[in-house]
Structures are given as structure tokens and as C-alpha cells.
Design a protein around this motif. Structure first.
Motif, PDB file in Angstrom:
ATOM      1  N   GLU A   1      -4.629  -8.285   2.048  1.00  0.00           N
ATOM      2  CA  GLU A   1      -4.580  -7.041   1.664  1.00  0.00           C
ATOM      3  C   GLU A   1      -3.832  -5.951   2.281  1.00  0.00           C
TER       4      GLU A   1
ATOM      5  N   ASP B   1      -7.326  -1.271   6.955  1.00  0.00           N
ATOM      6  CA  ASP B   1      -7.743  -1.774   6.244  1.00  0.00           C
ATOM      7  C   ASP B   1      -8.908  -2.259   6.468  1.00  0.00           C
TER       8      ASP B   1
ATOM      9  N   ASP C   1      -7.802  -7.941  -6.929  1.00  0.00           N
ATOM     10  CA  ASP C   1      -7.841  -7.528  -5.272  1.00  0.00           C
ATOM     11  C   ASP C   1      -9.890  -7.283  -5.825  1.00  0.00           C
TER      12      ASP C   1
HETATM   13 MG    MG Z   1     -10.897  -4.490   0.187  1.00  0.00          MG
END
Ligand code: MG
Ligand code: ATP
Length: 424
Positions: free
Chosen positions: A161, A183, A10
Motif C-alpha cells: 500500500e 500510511d 484498496d
Molecule cells: Mg489503508
């Protein structure tokens, strides 16, 4: 473990993390000092010593070491600036090379911890790096892919993501339940709606906008700090009578995490010196000149970020403490002022939430779970926008900083049953 197990990464605007799947369980790499995340930050010492990353980079900045600090590099992906070579601590480097060097460090740390060579990456990516420009968006993924290759990864694939976070969040949901993943990170806001289908969440729609915590910082810096440095003041005309407003550009760049390192040039310093000579508010504009001289841009950005978090948490006497510019200079930031400044951002997030539900072909009332992910989902404006849309849904906070990497690790083993999210 075979070297063919992909490393889940990530790569965030503000923080990054890595993980692997071992016997079906997520194994987070302790990427820095026993912690599973590290700031996406780099520091190049002026003495041309080796690049430092993460907390060590932040500490070098705070200690006032001579050198160049950089953060929020992800937001430069897809922009021409990424290829431009600038002189940084004795060498000409591009942001692309710097991101590659950062990713290489992550690979080396993961290899050191697992004892295996790692050649494949499954990387997160926002739904849109650039929500208003498809060409830039595609260029950003190409840039990031090139960074991974330069970092020694032979193969790289990407997964959105919030779709990754959905895999981590939906474990335990009942068949048919609908979940909305929200997110909100440092650079982007990303949304996914899934329906639990057997053991896997099936993606119904994803949506994203280029708006995150660094944009909140930008707005707060412009509204609360930059006026003390001369934004909004006037300068005398060089020739003839009358006054002109001071240009906004240097203030806007100083309030933008990713642009700060590129402000410390002789040209900008000369321009500000010239403006100061003509200023009707030299006490204020003088502070801008000093900030550029002493390279205090990131110190301001960190002070704004800390003030934002304190005001959002409702701390009494929350303020943006810029006493490193001038003794006792602290700019109060009340919760009311915070929400007033960020109201347009809340409107954008609310509209994006609405669009996501619409694209999934659902009514908001059909959403059973809302899962909040990302550091900026801790802002109360996000919770308010979600509650307004889905007053009856169960709202859960996932592990804000690791839900995406956990989901990416889970995705490395998915054999992509039809309709299930899978690496692109
Ligand atoms: Mg992030
Ligand atoms: N307690 C908090 N309250 C409000 N905001 C916070 C808090 N803690 C962190 N943030 C903000 O969260 C952001 C970082 O979140 P996160 O680490 O999830 O982003 P990221 O994954 O690096 O970014 P992106 O996914 O957009 O690339 C920063 O803007 C930071 O200021």
C-alpha cells in the motif's frame, strides 16, 4: 476499455476504494452514492435478506435493525478464525466467504459503472499483515488471494500500500528527491522511502507494523469505557472466602472491532451472567450483561472512534457518548488523556519510522518530503512522531482515503522499469 485492464482495489480495514486507469489518468469508481470510498462493513439482516455493504450496513446498525454487523474483517486474514463457519442470519458462513462477497460487490459495481467485465485485480496489501509472524503474514496474503478468486477475479496481484501511495504522491518531485510515505490506516502502519528517479519513484525501503486506528480504539475502549462495564472489578469465589479479579477476555474482545460479532454466543452470555451473580460491583458488570443482550458492541466501538476523533481535533468537552447503554452516560476524553493512553503506540510508530530510514541506508535529515496517508495519519501523535524524526522535511497530507487506490491504478500500467515498484 478492454476487460484486461486490472481493477485497482484498496481493500482497507476501515474503508475501501477502487479505481482504473483510463488513457493514463486515474478514474476512481464511485463505489457508493457518488463517493469514491465506502466503509469496509457488512450487514446481514436477521430476516435473511441480502447482505448490505458500506454505509448501508452502518446505517442498518445505527437504526438498530435486527441482524449481524461486521467491520475490520481484514484483520482476520491469516488467522484460523477466517475459515471458521459461524451461524450468521440463518446460514453458516466464514469470514473468508464474507470478504469474497464484499469484493464481489465491488467488482459488480465497477463493472456496472464501466460497462465492462473485470477479471483482473491489482490489490493493495500492507507491508506486513502480521508484523510479528512471517507464517501468518504469508497466510494472510493467501487468504486474500483466495477471496479475490472466489469474488470472480481470475487474476490478482498485490502491491504494498505505501509503495502504491508513493506513485501517486511523487508526481512532480524533482530528480533525486527523497520521500517518506507514512500510511497509518485502521489496521496497519506502513512506511516506504523512495528516491525520485526520472519520472518514477524508486523504492529504497518499506516497513510496516500491525498497528492502526482500530488499535487506538481498542486501547481507548479498555481505558475509558470498559471500567464502567466492570473491567477491574472483583467477583466473590464460588466456594470459600476471598475475591478474584473479573476476567479480562470478554472486555478485550468487546474492545476489538473484528471480534465483536463473535461475542454474542450463549456461552459468553452464560459466563457473564455467572460473573454477575458473584460480582461485588453488579451495577457496573450489569452493563456488560446488557451490552451483550442488546448486542451493543459495535455501538460502543463507533462511540469510541467518534470520541477519539473529537478529542484529537481538540473539541471542547470531547467524550465517548455511550448514552445508549445508560441515559447520560458519557465518558470524558481529554486530549491529554488521549495522548497518555496512546503513548505506547506513538513509541511504536516512532521506532518504525526510524527503522524505515535506517533500512533505506539514509539519515533522517536526507528526507525531503514526508507524505501522510490514511485516516489515522490525522492523529496528532503521528505528526509529532514525524516532526521529531524529520524536523526539516516538507510534510504534506496526501488525500488520506484515496492516495493508495490512485497509486494502485497508476501501477496497473507500469511496465516495471528496473528497481521501480511493480506488482508482485
Ligand atoms: Mg489503508
Ligand atoms: N479525522 C480523523 N482523525 C483521526 N483518525 C481518523 C480520522 N478519520 C478517520 N480516522 C481513523 O482512520 C482509520 C481509517 O483510516 P483508513 O480508511 O485510511 O484505513 P484503512 O485503509 O481502511 O486501513 P488499513 O490501510 O490499515 O487496512 C480509522 O481507524 C479511523 O478511526
Amino acid at each position: 476499455m478492454s476487460s484486461s485492464t486490472p481493477l485497482a482495489i484498496d481493500f482497507g480495514t476501515s474503508n475501501s476504494a477502487a479505481a482504473l486507469l483510463r488513457q493514463g489518468a486515474v478514474h476512481r469508481i464511485l463505489i457508493e452514492r457518488g463517493q469514491p470510498t465506502l466503509p469496509t462493513a457488512v450487514f446481514f439482516p436477521a430476516d435473511e435478506g441480502p447482505m448490505r455493504i458500506g454505509s448501508a450496513a452502518v446505517e442498518a446498525l445505527i437504526a438498530g435493525e435486527e441482524g449481524r454487523f461486521m467491520r475490520a474483517l481484514k484483520s482476520v486474514l491469516g488467522l484460523p478464525l477466517i475459515q471458521e463457519r459461524r451461524l450468521i442470519s440463518g446460514r453458516r458462513r466464514s469470514v473468508q466467504e464474507i470478504i469474497a462477497a464484499f469484493l464481489e460487490q465491488i467488482r459488480l459495481r465497477a463493472e456496472a459503472q464501466t460497462g465492462h467485465r473485470i477479471t483482473r485485480a491489482l490489490s493493495g496489501r500492507p507491508v506486513h499483515f502480521h508484523s510479528a509472524d512471517a507464517a501468518k503474514d504469508a497466510a494472510a496474503e493467501r487468504d486474500l488471494r483466495a477471496c479475490y478468486h472466489a469474488a470472480g477475479f481470475e487474476e490478482v496481484s498485490f502491491l504494498a500500500e505505501p509503495e502504491a501511495a508513493a506513485l501517486a504522491a511523487a508526481r512532480g518531485w524533482r530528480q533525486g528527491q527523497i520521500g517518506l510515505i507514512v500510511d497509518i490506516g485502521g489496521g496497519t502502519s506502513d512506511f516506504t522511502i523512495v528516491r525520485q528517479d526520472g519520472t518514477h519513484p524508486r523504492v529504497l525501503a518499506s516497513h510496516g507494523v500491525r498497528l492502526g486506528g482500530t488499535d487506538f480504539d481498542h486501547a481507548l475502549s479498555l481505558s475509558h469505557v470498559m471500567p464502567s462495564l466492570g473491567l477491574g472489578t472483583e467477583v466473590r469465589r464460588e466456594m470459600g472466602p476471598g475475591l478474584l479479579p473479573v476476567p479480562v477476555a470478554p472486555f478485550a474482545d468487546l474492545a476489538t472491532w473484528a471480534k465483536i460479532p463473535f461475542l454474542y454466543t450463549p456461552e459468553t452470555r452464560r459466563m457473564v451472567a455467572e460473573l454477575l451473580r458473584l460480582s461485588v460491583a453488579p451495577d457496573r458488570l450489569g452493563r456488560l450483561a446488557q451490552v451483550l443482550d442488546l448486542e451493543l458492541g459495535h455501538d460502543i466501538a463507533f462511540a469510541v472512534e467518534a470520541g477519539k476523533i473529537a478529542a484529537n481535533a481538540g473539541e471542547k468537552g470531547a467524550a465517548i457518548d455511550v448514552s445508549f447503554i445508560e441515559r447520560d452516560l458519557a465518558l470524558p476524553l481529554t486530549r491529554t488523556a488521549l495522548s497518555a493512553t496512546l503513548r505506547p503506540h506513538k513509541t511504536t510508530i516512532a521506532a518504525a519510522l526510524h527503522t524505515t530510514v535506517e533500512r533505506a541506508g539514509l539519515r533522517a535529515a536526507e528526507v525531503d518530503h514526508v507524505v501522510l496517508v490514511g485516516g489515522s495519519s490525522l492523529m496528532s501523535l503521528v505528526l509529532e512522531a514525524v516532526r521529531d524524526l524529520c524536523p526539516d522535511a516538507e510534510i504534506e497530507h496526501a488525500e488520506a482515503f484515496t492516495a493508495v487506490v490512485d497509486g494502485l491504478a497508476l501501477a496497473t500500467e507500469m511496465r516495471a522499469p528496473s528497481g521501480a515498484p511493480h506488482p508482485s
